[in-house]
Design a protein around this motif. Structure first.
Motif, PDB file in Angstrom:
ATOM      1  N   GLY A 180     -28.084 -33.812 -13.917  1.00  0.00           N
ATOM      2  CA  GLY A 180     -27.459 -32.472 -13.969  1.00  0.00           C
ATOM      3  C   GLY A 180     -26.433 -32.690 -14.998  1.00  0.00           C
ATOM      4  O   GLY A 180     -26.251 -33.786 -15.553  1.00  0.00           O
ATOM      5  N   LYS A 181     -26.359 -31.689 -15.852  1.00  0.00           N
ATOM      6  CA  LYS A 181     -25.196 -31.500 -16.914  1.00  0.00           C
ATOM      7  C   LYS A 181     -24.401 -30.413 -16.738  1.00  0.00           C
ATOM      8  O   LYS A 181     -24.653 -29.252 -16.450  1.00  0.00           O
ATOM      9  CB  LYS A 181     -26.066 -31.499 -18.274  1.00  0.00           C
ATOM     10  CG  LYS A 181     -25.203 -31.643 -19.462  1.00  0.00           C
ATOM     11  CD  LYS A 181     -25.888 -31.490 -20.746  1.00  0.00           C
ATOM     12  CE  LYS A 181     -25.039 -31.866 -22.043  1.00  0.00           C
ATOM     13  NZ  LYS A 181     -25.682 -31.743 -23.271  1.00  0.00           N
ATOM     14  N   ILE A 182     -22.887 -30.707 -17.149  1.00  0.00           N
ATOM     15  CA  ILE A 182     -21.894 -29.570 -16.978  1.00  0.00           C
ATOM     16  C   ILE A 182     -22.097 -28.978 -18.542  1.00  0.00           C
ATOM     17  O   ILE A 182     -21.640 -29.400 -19.399  1.00  0.00           O
ATOM     18  CB  ILE A 182     -20.515 -30.428 -16.851  1.00  0.00           C
ATOM     19  CG1 ILE A 182     -20.521 -31.382 -15.882  1.00  0.00           C
ATOM     20  CG2 ILE A 182     -19.672 -29.386 -16.691  1.00  0.00           C
ATOM     21  CD1 ILE A 182     -21.078 -30.804 -14.523  1.00  0.00           C
ATOM     22  N   THR A 183     -22.890 -27.896 -18.664  1.00  0.00           N
ATOM     23  CA  THR A 183     -22.913 -27.095 -19.956  1.00  0.00           C
ATOM     24  C   THR A 183     -21.784 -26.398 -20.440  1.00  0.00           C
ATOM     25  O   THR A 183     -21.489 -26.352 -21.546  1.00  0.00           O
ATOM     26  CB  THR A 183     -24.046 -26.181 -19.767  1.00  0.00           C
ATOM     27  OG1 THR A 183     -23.742 -25.264 -18.556  1.00  0.00           O
ATOM     28  CG2 THR A 183     -25.184 -26.830 -19.428  1.00  0.00           C
ATOM     29  N   ARG A 184     -20.923 -26.138 -19.457  1.00  0.00           N
ATOM     30  CA  ARG A 184     -19.559 -25.536 -19.758  1.00  0.00           C
ATOM     31  C   ARG A 184     -18.730 -25.556 -18.465  1.00  0.00           C
ATOM     32  O   ARG A 184     -19.192 -25.714 -17.417  1.00  0.00           O
ATOM     33  CB  ARG A 184     -19.688 -24.105 -20.222  1.00  0.00           C
ATOM     34  CG  ARG A 184     -20.222 -23.184 -19.120  1.00  0.00           C
ATOM     35  CD  ARG A 184     -20.393 -21.734 -19.629  1.00  0.00           C
ATOM     36  NE  ARG A 184     -21.016 -20.649 -18.690  1.00  0.00           N
ATOM     37  CZ  ARG A 184     -20.530 -20.403 -17.829  1.00  0.00           C
ATOM     38  NH1 ARG A 184     -19.357 -20.665 -16.999  1.00  0.00           N
ATOM     39  NH2 ARG A 184     -21.468 -19.526 -16.869  1.00  0.00           N
ATOM     40  N   LEU A 185     -17.364 -25.188 -18.562  1.00  0.00           N
ATOM     41  CA  LEU A 185     -16.627 -25.238 -17.562  1.00  0.00           C
ATOM     42  C   LEU A 185     -16.742 -23.864 -16.628  1.00  0.00           C
ATOM     43  O   LEU A 185     -17.259 -22.946 -17.410  1.00  0.00           O
ATOM     44  CB  LEU A 185     -15.205 -25.246 -17.957  1.00  0.00           C
ATOM     45  CG  LEU A 185     -14.786 -26.244 -18.719  1.00  0.00           C
ATOM     46  CD1 LEU A 185     -13.238 -26.433 -18.933  1.00  0.00           C
ATOM     47  CD2 LEU A 185     -14.982 -27.710 -17.766  1.00  0.00           C
ATOM     48  N   PRO A 186     -16.530 -23.940 -15.427  1.00  0.00           N
ATOM     49  CA  PRO A 186     -17.119 -22.837 -14.492  1.00  0.00           C
ATOM     50  C   PRO A 186     -16.159 -21.653 -14.582  1.00  0.00           C
ATOM     51  O   PRO A 186     -14.658 -21.878 -14.765  1.00  0.00           O
ATOM     52  CB  PRO A 186     -16.670 -23.099 -12.839  1.00  0.00           C
ATOM     53  CG  PRO A 186     -15.978 -24.585 -13.232  1.00  0.00           C
ATOM     54  CD  PRO A 186     -16.253 -25.248 -14.566  1.00  0.00           C
TER      55      PRO A 186
END
Length: 206
Positions: A180-186
């Motif tokens: 998985g990857k953190i594409t942006r902050l929630p």
């Protein structure tokens, strides 16, 4: 690491929602869903008193705290950190909670519950940018890649999770296979659970 060790069904019934503490599809989860709206205790079904404003605020705080599997001191620390920001306190609070590594593993559908996700992390099975991180409260950052040790991917529970093809994925995450990857902050709109963060702010502002 301190954590709640009591009956999981009881706290879910106390809050009246599925807190994600039981594996979906299991007999335990099915039993919980049948009794979810029955308040625990001998007189649970008879309790019809109208809650006070304080009671409503308390229940919302307890619900969110238990949803993310935190103790009171941990949750209060998150609120204090959110309060120090210049942005909306409630939205910052929820963003901080979502960015916990154990929650990210759960949101990536790599674990059936947040409890099991926390165990995966503390037992050293989770990697962040190919480096082992065993702290469930680790706050992920945009661009980081989340994966698991190759050997752990062969365990039945993880293999079962990876076989689920139609599982929904949070908009701030991307996933390819077990990575998985953190594409942006929630953001606030990324959180599917019914949460009224204003009640939490009011509770701590008393």
């Amino acid at each position: 690491m301190a954590r709640y060790r009591g009956p999981k069904n009881r706290i879910a019934r106390r809050e009246g929602i599925d807190l994600g503490l039981k594996t979906p599809g299991s007999a335990a989860h099915a039993n919980l869903m049948k009794r979810l709206k029955i308040t625990p205790g001998m007189h649970g079904q008879k309790r019809k008193r109208k809650p006070s404003d304080y009671g409503i605020q308390l229940r919302e705080k307890q619900k969110v705290k238990r949803l993310y599997g935190l103790l009171e001191k941990q949750f209060k620390n998150y609120f204090a950190k959110a309060s120090s920001h210049t942005q909306n306190t409630g939205e910052v609070l929820l963003s901080l909670l979502e960015r916990r590594l154990d929650n990210v593993i759960y949101r990536l559908n790599l674990a059936p519950t947040r409890t099991s996700a926390r165990q995966f992390v503390t037992h050293g099975h989770v990697l962040v940018d190919n480096k082992k991180v065993n702290i469930p409260s680790y706050s992920v950052r945009a661009g980081e890649v989340i994966s698991m040790k190759p050997k752990f991917l062969e365990t039945p529970v993880v293999r079962q999770m990876l076989e689920i093809k139609d599982a929904s994925l949070a908009a701030w995450l991307s996933k390819k296979g077990p990575v998985g990857k953190i594409t942006r902050l929630p953001k606030r709109e990324d959180i599917a659970e019914a949460i009224n963060e204003q009640l939490i702010i009011e509770f701590y502002s008393r």
